[in-house]
Design an enzyme around this catalytic site. Structure first.
Site, PDB file in Angstrom:
ATOM      1  N   ASP A 147       0.808  -1.219   0.000  1.00 29.57           N
ATOM      2  CA  ASP A 147       0.000   0.000   0.000  1.00 29.57           C
ATOM      3  C   ASP A 147       0.843   1.272   0.000  1.00 29.57           C
ATOM      4  O   ASP A 147       0.491   2.258  -0.645  1.00 29.57           O
ATOM      5  CB  ASP A 147      -0.902   0.043   1.229  1.00 29.57           C
ATOM      6  CG  ASP A 147      -1.904  -1.103   1.218  1.00 29.57           C
ATOM      7  OD1 ASP A 147      -2.124  -1.669   0.138  1.00 29.57           O
ATOM      8  OD2 ASP A 147      -2.433  -1.408   2.288  1.00 29.57           O
TER       9      ASP A 147
HETATM   10  N1  NAP Z   1       2.454   1.120  10.516  1.00 27.44           N
HETATM   11  C1  NAP Z   1       1.351   1.538  11.099  1.00 27.44           C
HETATM   12  O1  NAP Z   1       1.396   2.212  12.120  1.00 27.44           O
HETATM   13  C2  NAP Z   1       0.021   1.203  10.524  1.00 27.44           C
HETATM   14  C3  NAP Z   1      -1.087   1.414  11.328  1.00 27.44           C
HETATM   15  C4  NAP Z   1      -2.351   1.123  10.789  1.00 27.44           C
HETATM   16  C5  NAP Z   1      -2.461   0.654   9.499  1.00 27.44           C
HETATM   17  N2  NAP Z   1      -1.364   0.453   8.735  1.00 27.44           N
HETATM   18  C6  NAP Z   1      -1.537   0.037   7.357  1.00 27.44           C
HETATM   19  O2  NAP Z   1      -0.695  -1.023   7.033  1.00 27.44           O
HETATM   20  C7  NAP Z   1      -0.300  -0.903   5.672  1.00 27.44           C
HETATM   21  C8  NAP Z   1       1.173  -0.957   5.647  1.00 27.44           C
HETATM   22  O3  NAP Z   1       1.618  -0.943   4.322  1.00 27.44           O
HETATM   23  P1  NAP Z   1       2.733  -1.933   3.849  1.00 27.44           P
HETATM   24  O4  NAP Z   1       3.037  -1.523   2.480  1.00 27.44           O
HETATM   25  O5  NAP Z   1       3.855  -1.950   4.826  1.00 27.44           O
HETATM   26  O6  NAP Z   1       2.071  -3.349   3.927  1.00 27.44           O
HETATM   27  P2  NAP Z   1       0.810  -3.929   3.124  1.00 27.44           P
HETATM   28  O7  NAP Z   1       0.249  -2.950   2.198  1.00 27.44           O
HETATM   29  O8  NAP Z   1      -0.070  -4.532   4.129  1.00 27.44           O
HETATM   30  O9  NAP Z   1       1.450  -5.010   2.217  1.00 27.44           O
HETATM   31  C9  NAP Z   1       2.242  -6.005   2.767  1.00 27.44           C
HETATM   32  C10 NAP Z   1       2.620  -6.922   1.622  1.00 27.44           C
HETATM   33  O10 NAP Z   1       3.608  -7.806   2.092  1.00 27.44           O
HETATM   34  C11 NAP Z   1       3.433  -9.033   1.421  1.00 27.44           C
HETATM   35  N3  NAP Z   1       3.891 -10.109   2.297  1.00 27.44           N
HETATM   36  C12 NAP Z   1       3.274 -10.620   3.370  1.00 27.44           C
HETATM   37  N4  NAP Z   1       3.988 -11.593   3.924  1.00 27.44           N
HETATM   38  C13 NAP Z   1       5.108 -11.702   3.166  1.00 27.44           C
HETATM   39  C14 NAP Z   1       6.232 -12.554   3.219  1.00 27.44           C
HETATM   40  N5  NAP Z   1       6.385 -13.490   4.173  1.00 27.44           N
HETATM   41  N6  NAP Z   1       7.191 -12.399   2.283  1.00 27.44           N
HETATM   42  C15 NAP Z   1       7.054 -11.460   1.314  1.00 27.44           C
HETATM   43  N7  NAP Z   1       5.999 -10.658   1.221  1.00 27.44           N
HETATM   44  C16 NAP Z   1       5.043 -10.768   2.146  1.00 27.44           C
HETATM   45  C17 NAP Z   1       1.977  -9.159   1.100  1.00 27.44           C
HETATM   46  O11 NAP Z   1       1.810  -9.655  -0.224  1.00 27.44           O
HETATM   47  P3  NAP Z   1       1.730 -11.216  -0.457  1.00 27.44           P
HETATM   48  O12 NAP Z   1       0.587 -11.712   0.355  1.00 27.44           O
HETATM   49  O13 NAP Z   1       1.519 -11.324  -1.933  1.00 27.44           O
HETATM   50  O14 NAP Z   1       3.052 -11.789  -0.053  1.00 27.44           O
HETATM   51  C18 NAP Z   1       1.455  -7.735   1.144  1.00 27.44           C
HETATM   52  O15 NAP Z   1       1.047  -7.258  -0.108  1.00 27.44           O
HETATM   53  C19 NAP Z   1      -0.808   0.417   5.157  1.00 27.44           C
HETATM   54  O16 NAP Z   1      -1.969   0.234   4.396  1.00 27.44           O
HETATM   55  C20 NAP Z   1      -1.121   1.151   6.423  1.00 27.44           C
HETATM   56  O17 NAP Z   1      -2.165   2.074   6.268  1.00 27.44           O
HETATM   57  C21 NAP Z   1      -0.124   0.711   9.245  1.00 27.44           C
END
Ligand code: NAP
Ligand code: NAP
Lengths: 464, 98, 98, 464
Positions: A388
């Site tokens: 994301d």
């Molecule tokens: N950090 C915070 O404080 C917080 C708080 C609230 C919400 N969030 C939300 O969390 C999200 C964070 O974004 P992000 O880009 O870090 O993560 P993300 O959008 O959730 O994407 C994580 C990606 O990692 C891949 N993945 C999962 N396990 C894996 C593995 N073992 N090996 C390789 N790939 C793996 C997944 O794809 P596959 O399944 O295809 O592998 C997934 O597409 C944002 O949407 C944000 O709004 C964050």
């Protein structure tokens, strides 16, 4: 004696303030933690002196011993990837304690209810127990979701908010009755149960990935609960520490909401993440994938590489392998930096802690606003388990749930490589156009496994 | 060791101001440690738990509730501070190396 | 409307922390207005002066001392705030023009 | 009723905090002043309610009317150049009030001395009066020196510190006796006199130009005195406002000391500025001087000009003329900036206020650290009534009293022009090598007069 206690509490409160103050930079952060520890020690000493002569010492001491015995292994065995869960568990403990102390106060003071349980003391007591119980179950739920014991998906049903509101109204009625007639203790168990139930009901409609924000808000509640206890006990230290905690939770949740470009209410009542189910119906588009060997050759011929870590890195616990990759590339003269998005992962600062654990120097971790200007000049952007936070839709697609969220400009790099296991979407449940660009190579596989293989390829080539 | 509502509100207001000022300045680098540190600090309810359990008039119910409360909160304190230190130390190390 | 030493020290400590945090962030551009603003705020002793002069048991001496005190401190308040506003306004104007 | 008062005081305290917070940038500064005013209004309202039913209303009201009648003209008639003096006078008023209230409290409470004047209340009362009286005379002295009614030069004599210490010891003995036996009121007048004397003795050995630092310290004292009054009256609002004030004075004086590279003790006991007398014996060195006409022609042909204002600008009240010069040059396409040294003038921020008064945009006022890099590329540095803050000796001459003070790198500009009336030294009493450089032109004359003549030359030339 009372004066001594008061001074101890003042010192303790001052140390807590200094503790948070010193946490503002890595240089003084350890001092900050130390100040917090001393502050807590001083506070406990003060409590013993205030309670002097302390009865039931055997109960107190054994509880302290057990708590310590449980706490130490938790702190050392817990992997860094489980920090969000641990924090949630810890909130649950703290909140439970506040709620139980409040409950004990209520019953204990019954004989003197008329003088001691009137007016604002009773209001504070009700707030303390409400927030305490609610935070207890809420934090346990959050922990369950983060640990993936409970379903990540938000659970919604018809009239959910109405039901919640109705239950809340009952709780308020009970509270008001208890405030007016503190001797009606038979009502209290119902109030406590409602509060416990409430913690559950508030969390189930919230998606797993919003848990970090929820945890920050619960942190705030736990602080306010301690504050309320301060009002009940007439203890200014509790008020100060609770207020510090409350404002910290508030600010962190605001920061998170801002970084996701969402409002508070949207997080709490938006049932975000539901859309995850709808992703099956996406049209089939072409992507290019590549092998570890190809990835290694691209990386070693690059002049500058920006690694974009995300939640997948945490899931795969790939940080140490990434450190190897980093060392290897740096040795070859490749300039490697890390782009840290404020909400990458599942906690604010999540990526920083993980990469720091793997000994990656913190001056290599560059924040979003700073690094975004560097992508156009960068040869390779290597996205590892992030999704994301790199999705260009956030800039353009007004209908997208992440529209307006500031993202990392990964799409501006000369070449983009993405390590993830599948084409599945990330937390927001939406497709990522980044993957369909001509300059993008998908590296399908587990983050740890894939990076290991890339690293294996690299020294072989160096020898060649 | 009691106070009137006014004193409480006064202290609350001042502490909230400090909290907002100080926390806003914490580097995003350290947001995770910040969360676990404030978590440990919120375990200040240990003070209340000790006072109520150590009371002469504590009933059996109070003792049991107090016991659970102290156990829970001491776990929180110990693990909270130790894990924060563990995290922060990781950042610290880099400083000298840099 | 009295408090124990402990409460006083608590409040003093918290307020000093806030003061140090907040003042340190004031832009050097505004140091002169800052000086005259805090100067006006220090005239808060007007509260004490009014309370003691308005007391039923106030002797003639108290009344005279109180009178002088109130006159002095009100001068301080009025001129302090007005002149600060005058200075700050000068900076303000630029903002829109820029 | 008491509760209402308490809430009013809480609101007032909160407004004072916000007031200082909003003063951190020019954009919100007016809101800050407004918050302070409302805070004070709320506090006064609270005081009336607390004192209800208010006796001697005629005394109180007439005092308020007189105070307002005196205060308004002071605020509007006072020229901006007299701000330091006004601040000093204002301190004197505030401190006198605190001291008198303390005195009144002591006598008023005599009948109930046993209960009401014991322990920390009496300690606070002594502190309040000591600081109040001392700040009163000290501020008047400072004002006299700033207004040049009193000699600027530090007045020292043998064993000065010993005499002061001895007097201080007597005051302490009297205070201790009064704290132990609050009914010994016959001692109080001596204590008050000693405190008054003390304010005078502390200031006379300090040079006129150190007065700003002294004022900041006295600001601190006035705050602490209000704080002590809060302890006497059991009023938390006084404690908060006093503490805010105290910390503000402290921070400002620290900032000033740092900018002058001197220590606190050096300012207070160093008798700085004495050396001024020794400047006559300097060897005769050559300087080049120039006429307004020459200066005008150099300025108009320059591409970039940095104006360095100093204390002389304030003395000559030349800010409006400088504004004309600025406008004129800007119209001709010359890039004009102002270099602001943190201790130029006689107050922190002195130059900013003066130039802002003349409507010079504040984004043209550049702070030392930022502008120092620009001097080497700048065609003309025009120094107007500044001296010490441009003296290169601060960088090189270890024996110099200003050694180590950060200065503006005026000597690196292509051409330097200095407007001052003579070769007399500035506050630190030392010669300035800047004036003897080949690229320096001295423009002898009063700042206002000289700038007026330059401006007169400029349009004439434009017409030609
Ligand atoms: N950090 C915070 O404080 C917080 C708080 C609230 C919400 N969030 C939300 O969390 C999200 C964070 O974004 P992000 O880009 O870090 O993560 P993300 O959008 O959730 O994407 C994580 C990606 O990692 C891949 N993945 C999962 N396990 C894996 C593995 N073992 N090996 C390789 N790939 C793996 C997944 O794809 P596959 O399944 O295809 O592998 C997934 O597409 C944002 O949407 C944000 O709004 C964050
Ligand atoms: N700003 C603060 O907060 C603060 C606080 C404490 C101490 N100080 C001290 O004050 C000094 C400030 O430095 P500065 O460079 O601004 O001033 P300065 O070193 O005192 O020099 C001022 C110069 O202005 C000239 N001058 C006086 N009246 C003039 C007039 N009517 N027209 C033209 N020139 C006139 C004087 O020379 P002529 O007599 O030849 O004209 C004098 O050399 C520093 O030493 C600093 O440490 C400042």
């Amino acid at each position: 004696m009372l004066n001594l206690v008061n001074y101890l509490y003042i010192i303790s409160a001052g140390l807590f303030v200094l503790s948070l103050k010193w946490l503002n930079s890595p240089v003084s952060a350890r001092r900050g933690v130390f100040a917090g520890e001393i502050g807590m020690l001083v506070a406990v000493t003060g409590a013993f002196i205030q309670a002097y002569p302390v009865y039931n010492l055997e109960w107190i001491v054994s509880a302290i011993v057990i708590g310590t015995a449980v706490g130490i292994p938790i702190a050392y065995i817990m992997p860094m990837t489980a920090v969000p869960q641990r924090t949630a568990l810890s909130h649950a403990c703290g909140a439970l304690a506040a709620a139980l102390v409040g409950t004990a106060e209520l019953y204990q003071r019954q004989p003197k209810a008329a003088e001691e349980l009137s007016g604002f003391v009773m209001v504070a007591l009700m707030l303390e127990t409400l927030l305490g119980f609610l935070t207890f179950t809420g934090s346990l739920m959050a922990m369950g979701k983060l640990q993936e014991v409970l379903p990540q998906r938000p659970i919604t049903y018809k009239n959910q908010n109405l039901v919640n509101f109705f239950l809340f109204a009952i709780a308020v009625v009970l509270a008001v009755r208890l405030i007016l007639v503190p001797t009606d203790t038979y009502l209290f168990p119902f109030f406590a149960l409602l509060s416990l139930l409430f913690g559950v009901l508030l969390i189930i409609p919230i998606g797993g990935a919003d848990m970090p924000t929820v945890i920050a808000i619960l942190n705030s509640y736990a602080g306010l609960s301690a504050c309320a206890m301060g009002f009940v006990l007439g203890n200014k230290l509790l008020v100060v520490a609770g207020a510090l905690d409350g404002s910290s939770g508030l600010i962190l949740s605001i920061i998170m909401c801002k970084a996701m470009n969402r409002s508070f209410t949207n997080v709490l009542f938006g049932a975000f993440g539901q859309i995850q189910t709808s992703t099956a119906k996406q049209e089939q588009r072409n992507v290019r994938s590549a092998s570890p060997e190809e990835a290694a050759s691209i990386l070693e011929s690059a002049g500058s590489v920006i690694i974009v870590p995300g939640y997948g890195l945490a899931v795969a616990q790939a940080q140490h392998k990434i450190r190897e990759l980093y060392d290897n590339l740096m040795r070859r003269g490749v300039n490697v930096k890390f782009a840290i998005h404020p909400v990458a992962g599942r906690m604010p600062g999540h990526m920083n802690v993980l990469l720091a654990e793997a000994d990656i120097p913190y001056d290599r971790l560059v924040e979003m606003d700073e690094i975004n200007g560097e992508f156009p000049q960068c040869d390779v952007a290597l996205v590892i388990g992030a999704n994301d936070v790199t999705n260009p839709k956030a800039r353009t697609d007004k209908g997208s749930p992440i529209y307006g969220m500031p993202i990392l400009d990964v799409d501006k790099a000369h070449t983009v490589m993405v390590i993830k296991r599948s084409m599945n979407p990330g937390f927001a449940g939406i497709d990522n156009d980044l993957y369909y660009m001509d300059k993008t190579l998908m590296l399908f596989g587990d983050a740890k496994g894939f990076v290991t293989e890339i690293v294996k390829e690299l020294p072989a080539r160096a020898a060649a | 060791m009691t106070f009137d509502l006014g004193t409480g509100l006064f202290v609350f207001m001042l502490a909230t101001f400090i909290g907002l000022e100080v926390i806003r300045k914490v580097s995003p680098l350290l947001h995770t440690p910040l969360m676990s540190l404030t978590n440990a600090i919120s375990a200040i309810s240990v003070v209340g738990a000790i006072i109520i359990t150590g009371n002469k008039d504590a009933t059996m119910a109070t003792k049991i509730l107090g016991f659970i409360a102290i156990t829970a909160v001491v776990t929180n304190i110990v693990s909270g501070f130790l894990i924060t230190d563990r995290m922060v130390k990781m950042f610290k190390k880099r400083e000298t190396k840099k």
